[in-house]
Motif scaffolding. Sequence first.
Motif, PDB file in Angstrom:
ATOM      1  N   ILE A 194       0.841  -1.206   0.000  1.00 22.15           N
ATOM      2  CA  ILE A 194       0.000   0.000   0.000  1.00 22.15           C
ATOM      3  C   ILE A 194       0.873   1.251   0.000  1.00 22.15           C
ATOM      4  O   ILE A 194       0.634   2.189  -0.767  1.00 22.15           O
ATOM      5  CB  ILE A 194      -0.966  -0.011   1.209  1.00 22.15           C
ATOM      6  CG1 ILE A 194      -2.010  -1.110   1.027  1.00 22.15           C
ATOM      7  CG2 ILE A 194      -1.630   1.349   1.403  1.00 22.15           C
ATOM      8  CD1 ILE A 194      -2.812  -1.424   2.286  1.00 22.15           C
ATOM      9  N   ILE A 195       1.893   1.252   0.845  1.00 18.29           N
ATOM     10  CA  ILE A 195       2.807   2.393   0.912  1.00 18.29           C
ATOM     11  C   ILE A 195       3.524   2.588  -0.421  1.00 18.29           C
ATOM     12  O   ILE A 195       3.646   3.709  -0.920  1.00 18.29           O
ATOM     13  CB  ILE A 195       3.822   2.195   2.063  1.00 18.29           C
ATOM     14  CG1 ILE A 195       3.102   2.250   3.409  1.00 18.29           C
ATOM     15  CG2 ILE A 195       4.947   3.212   1.995  1.00 18.29           C
ATOM     16  CD1 ILE A 195       3.933   1.754   4.580  1.00 18.29           C
ATOM     17  N   SER A 196       3.977   1.497  -1.016  1.00 16.46           N
ATOM     18  CA  SER A 196       4.697   1.575  -2.298  1.00 16.46           C
ATOM     19  C   SER A 196       3.806   2.103  -3.415  1.00 16.46           C
ATOM     20  O   SER A 196       4.230   2.936  -4.225  1.00 16.46           O
ATOM     21  CB  SER A 196       5.239   0.200  -2.691  1.00 16.46           C
ATOM     22  OG  SER A 196       6.198  -0.229  -1.771  1.00 16.46           O
ATOM     23  N   LYS A 197       2.565   1.618  -3.472  1.00 18.26           N
ATOM     24  CA  LYS A 197       1.644   2.089  -4.509  1.00 18.26           C
ATOM     25  C   LYS A 197       1.353   3.566  -4.348  1.00 18.26           C
ATOM     26  O   LYS A 197       1.303   4.308  -5.343  1.00 18.26           O
ATOM     27  CB  LYS A 197       0.347   1.280  -4.479  1.00 18.26           C
ATOM     28  CG  LYS A 197       0.499  -0.106  -5.053  1.00 18.26           C
ATOM     29  CD  LYS A 197      -0.827  -0.856  -5.008  1.00 18.26           C
ATOM     30  CE  LYS A 197      -0.699  -2.238  -5.581  1.00 18.26           C
ATOM     31  NZ  LYS A 197      -1.977  -2.973  -5.559  1.00 18.26           N
ATOM     32  N   ALA A 198       1.170   4.019  -3.118  1.00 15.44           N
ATOM     33  CA  ALA A 198       0.911   5.449  -2.876  1.00 15.44           C
ATOM     34  C   ALA A 198       2.113   6.283  -3.300  1.00 15.44           C
ATOM     35  O   ALA A 198       1.956   7.337  -3.923  1.00 15.44           O
ATOM     36  CB  ALA A 198       0.591   5.688  -1.410  1.00 15.44           C
ATOM     37  N   PHE A 199       3.300   5.805  -3.000  1.00 12.51           N
ATOM     38  CA  PHE A 199       4.509   6.516  -3.401  1.00 12.51           C
ATOM     39  C   PHE A 199       4.600   6.622  -4.922  1.00 12.51           C
ATOM     40  O   PHE A 199       4.885   7.694  -5.471  1.00 12.51           O
ATOM     41  CB  PHE A 199       5.757   5.800  -2.853  1.00 12.51           C
ATOM     42  CG  PHE A 199       7.040   6.357  -3.400  1.00 12.51           C
ATOM     43  CD1 PHE A 199       7.598   7.498  -2.852  1.00 12.51           C
ATOM     44  CD2 PHE A 199       7.674   5.755  -4.482  1.00 12.51           C
ATOM     45  CE1 PHE A 199       8.782   8.026  -3.370  1.00 12.51           C
ATOM     46  CE2 PHE A 199       8.840   6.268  -5.006  1.00 12.51           C
ATOM     47  CZ  PHE A 199       9.406   7.415  -4.442  1.00 12.51           C
ATOM     48  N   LEU A 200       4.360   5.512  -5.612  1.00 13.93           N
ATOM     49  CA  LEU A 200       4.445   5.516  -7.072  1.00 13.93           C
ATOM     50  C   LEU A 200       3.396   6.430  -7.690  1.00 13.93           C
ATOM     51  O   LEU A 200       3.685   7.177  -8.639  1.00 13.93           O
ATOM     52  CB  LEU A 200       4.299   4.093  -7.618  1.00 13.93           C
ATOM     53  CG  LEU A 200       5.493   3.175  -7.377  1.00 13.93           C
ATOM     54  CD1 LEU A 200       5.149   1.745  -7.762  1.00 13.93           C
ATOM     55  CD2 LEU A 200       6.715   3.668  -8.128  1.00 13.93           C
ATOM     56  N   LYS A 201       2.179   6.402  -7.172  1.00 18.83           N
ATOM     57  CA  LYS A 201       1.129   7.280  -7.688  1.00 18.83           C
ATOM     58  C   LYS A 201       1.518   8.738  -7.510  1.00 18.83           C
ATOM     59  O   LYS A 201       1.332   9.546  -8.420  1.00 18.83           O
ATOM     60  CB  LYS A 201      -0.201   6.993  -7.005  1.00 18.83           C
ATOM     61  CG  LYS A 201      -0.841   5.711  -7.455  1.00 18.83           C
ATOM     62  CD  LYS A 201      -2.144   5.465  -6.725  1.00 18.83           C
ATOM     63  CE  LYS A 201      -2.785   4.152  -7.168  1.00 18.83           C
ATOM     64  NZ  LYS A 201      -4.040   3.887  -6.462  1.00 18.83           N
ATOM     65  N   LYS A 202       2.058   9.067  -6.373  1.00 18.46           N
ATOM     66  CA  LYS A 202       2.483  10.446  -6.122  1.00 18.46           C
ATOM     67  C   LYS A 202       3.634  10.828  -7.034  1.00 18.46           C
ATOM     68  O   LYS A 202       3.649  11.901  -7.627  1.00 18.46           O
ATOM     69  CB  LYS A 202       2.865  10.627  -4.658  1.00 18.46           C
ATOM     70  CG  LYS A 202       3.227  12.038  -4.308  1.00 18.46           C
ATOM     71  CD  LYS A 202       3.484  12.190  -2.819  1.00 18.46           C
ATOM     72  CE  LYS A 202       3.806  13.642  -2.512  1.00 18.46           C
ATOM     73  NZ  LYS A 202       4.077  13.840  -1.091  1.00 18.46           N
ATOM     74  N   ALA A 203       4.621   9.930  -7.157  1.00 20.71           N
ATOM     75  CA  ALA A 203       5.804  10.206  -7.984  1.00 20.71           C
ATOM     76  C   ALA A 203       5.431  10.355  -9.456  1.00 20.71           C
ATOM     77  O   ALA A 203       6.028  11.155 -10.183  1.00 20.71           O
ATOM     78  CB  ALA A 203       6.823   9.107  -7.802  1.00 20.71           C
ATOM     79  N   LEU A 204       4.429   9.614  -9.898  1.00 30.89           N
ATOM     80  CA  LEU A 204       4.011   9.670 -11.301  1.00 30.89           C
ATOM     81  C   LEU A 204       2.965  10.748 -11.557  1.00 30.89           C
ATOM     82  O   LEU A 204       2.545  10.965 -12.690  1.00 30.89           O
ATOM     83  CB  LEU A 204       3.463   8.304 -11.737  1.00 30.89           C
ATOM     84  CG  LEU A 204       4.480   7.161 -11.747  1.00 30.89           C
ATOM     85  CD1 LEU A 204       3.793   5.828 -11.983  1.00 30.89           C
ATOM     86  CD2 LEU A 204       5.562   7.417 -12.787  1.00 30.89           C
TER      87      LEU A 204
END
Length: 115
Positions: A100-110
């Motif tokens: 969940i943390i990783s997906k949120a990070f990727l969404k924010k970064a992208l």
Amino acid sequence: MADKTYWSLTPDEWVSLIASADFFYTDSFHGVVFGVKSNVNLLAYYVDEKRKSRFVDLSVRFNLKSNIVNSVSEALARNCINRGAPDYELTHKIIREERIISKAFLKKALGTEKS
């Protein structure tokens, strides 16, 4: 001592052997990952300082301290060999939270995170 030692396997054969193992002893980071995914009793070791950080991170982050060591003597001293499989219920819970943390990070970064 190992029942069998394999030197050249296809990826499918390798993963299948890990998943069906009663006990899995490895110095492979990816072996640990597939062992965890398969819920097998495993003991992993590292000796190379270049590879140490990945093993230490796995052991601390995913509740695998009793299953990842840096030597046979450490495994014997900590009775890791006879301890059994880790608490995979907790390990998989941590993995779900990290996902969940990783997906949120990727969404924010992208830039695809909805405000």
